[in-house]
Enzyme design. Sequence first.
Site, PDB file in Angstrom:
ATOM      1  N   GLU A  94       2.337   1.209  15.807  1.00 28.60           N
ATOM      2  CA  GLU A  94       2.010   2.519  15.928  1.00 28.60           C
ATOM      3  C   GLU A  94       0.573   2.746  16.325  1.00 28.60           C
ATOM      4  OE1 GLU A  94       5.781   4.093  12.971  1.00 28.60           O
ATOM      5  OE2 GLU A  94       3.682   3.767  12.285  1.00 28.60           O
ATOM      6  N   CYS A 118      -2.210  -5.050   0.206  1.00 24.80           N
ATOM      7  CA  CYS A 118      -2.648  -3.623  -0.333  1.00 24.80           C
ATOM      8  C   CYS A 118      -1.548  -2.607  -1.046  1.00 24.80           C
ATOM      9  CB  CYS A 118      -3.616  -2.752   0.329  1.00 24.80           C
ATOM     10  SG  CYS A 118      -4.932  -3.555   1.112  1.00 24.80           S
TER      11      CYS A 118
END
Length: 346
Positions: A94, A118
Site C-alpha cells: 500500500e 512493533c
Amino acid sequence: MPANKKDIRALTKDQLRDFFVTQGDKAFRGNQVFEWLWRKSAHSFDDMTNISKMTRQMLEENFVINHIEVDTMQRSADGTIKNAVRLYDGLIVESVLIPTKTRTTACVSSQVGCSLDCTFCATARLKRMRNLNPDEIFDQVVAIDKESKLYFNRPLSNIVFMGMGEPLMNYNNVIKAIDKITLPEGLGMSPKRITLSTSGVPKMIKKMADDQVKFNLAVSLHSAIDEVRTSIMPFNETFPLTDLKASLEYWYDKTKRAITYEYIVWNGINDTQRDIDALVNFCKAVPCKVNIIEYNPIDDGEFQQASGEIINNYIYNLEKNRIVVNVRRSRGKDIDAACGQLANKT
Ligand code: SAH
C-alpha cells in the site's frame, strides 16, 4: 513471463548503454531508453516512440517492464488517497497520498510486510514476504504524482518512507529508487523533500552517513528507556538505545543534518515524568525535533493514546529545553491509510 526475460529496469544506465553496443547499436540508444524508463515512466516498449520499431521488438524479446498496477484506490473524507498496489508476482503493498493546502506527500512502502515486530503496528502482523525492487518503490511515487496532478492540480512535492516495511532492511533498493527519483533523467526531485523513517538500525544509519545521502532522516523512537522501548519494539533488544544514539551522533557529525524523532504517547506505557525526562535527555545528543504522532488504533484496544494533558506535559518539558516539538494529526483514518494501519485490508 519466460524465465529468460529480465526486468530491464534492473539495469544501470551504463549496463543499458553496453547492451546496445553489444547489439551493434549506439551507446546513446541506452540513454534514450533509460529516459523512457525513468523520466517518462514508460509502461511498454511500444511507448518509446523515438526508438525504431525493430529495436523495440528486440527489447521486447529480451526484456520485460515489471510495472506495478494500482489495484484499488480509496479516498478518505479528508482527501487522503490509499493505493493498494499489485506487484508483478501478485503480492500487494500500500501507498498513501497525503494532501495539505500547499503540499502533496507520498507515503511509500519499502517491503511487502515487515520483519520488525512493533506491537502497536498493523503492518507488523503481516510477515515480511520480500523486499521491494527499486522500480517498485519508484512506481509508487509515479502513481501518486499522477493522482496528485489529477485530483489536486499539482505535482507531488514530498516523499516519506513511512509505508510498509523497514527501509533500512532494504537499503540498497531504497537507495537505488531514491537515485532514480532525484536524478535529472529520472523524476528530478530534490532529496531535501524526501524523508526516510526507520525504527533505528544503527549499523545502517552509520552507512547512510558514510554514503553522504542527501535526504532527511526520521527515527521512530516512542521511548528513550530501553525496557519500555523493548516492550513495544522488541528488536530494541538487539539494537539498544546506546547504539542508536551513537549512530545518530555519527550521522550528525558526518551530515550536519538534524534528526526527527517520531513519538506516540500511550497510557500506561510512556506517560510518566520519567519517560519525559528520558526523551528530553535523549534529544540533547544531537540537534533534532520531535513529532508527536497521534496513535491510530489497530484493533484490540491494547494501546490507548494518552490524554491531552500528558501530551501537553511532554510539549512543555521539551520546549522548556528548547527542543522543537510538533503534534501531527493523523490523516486517512477512515480508510485505514494512517500510520501503522497499512495491512492490506482492502
Ligand atoms: N519501519 C519504519 C517505517 C514504517 S512505520 C519506521 O518504523 O519508522 C511509519 C511510522 O508509523 C513510524 O513512526 C511508526 O512508529 C508509526 N506507527 C506504527 N504504528 C502506528 C500506529 N498504530 N499509529 C500511529 N503511528 C504508528
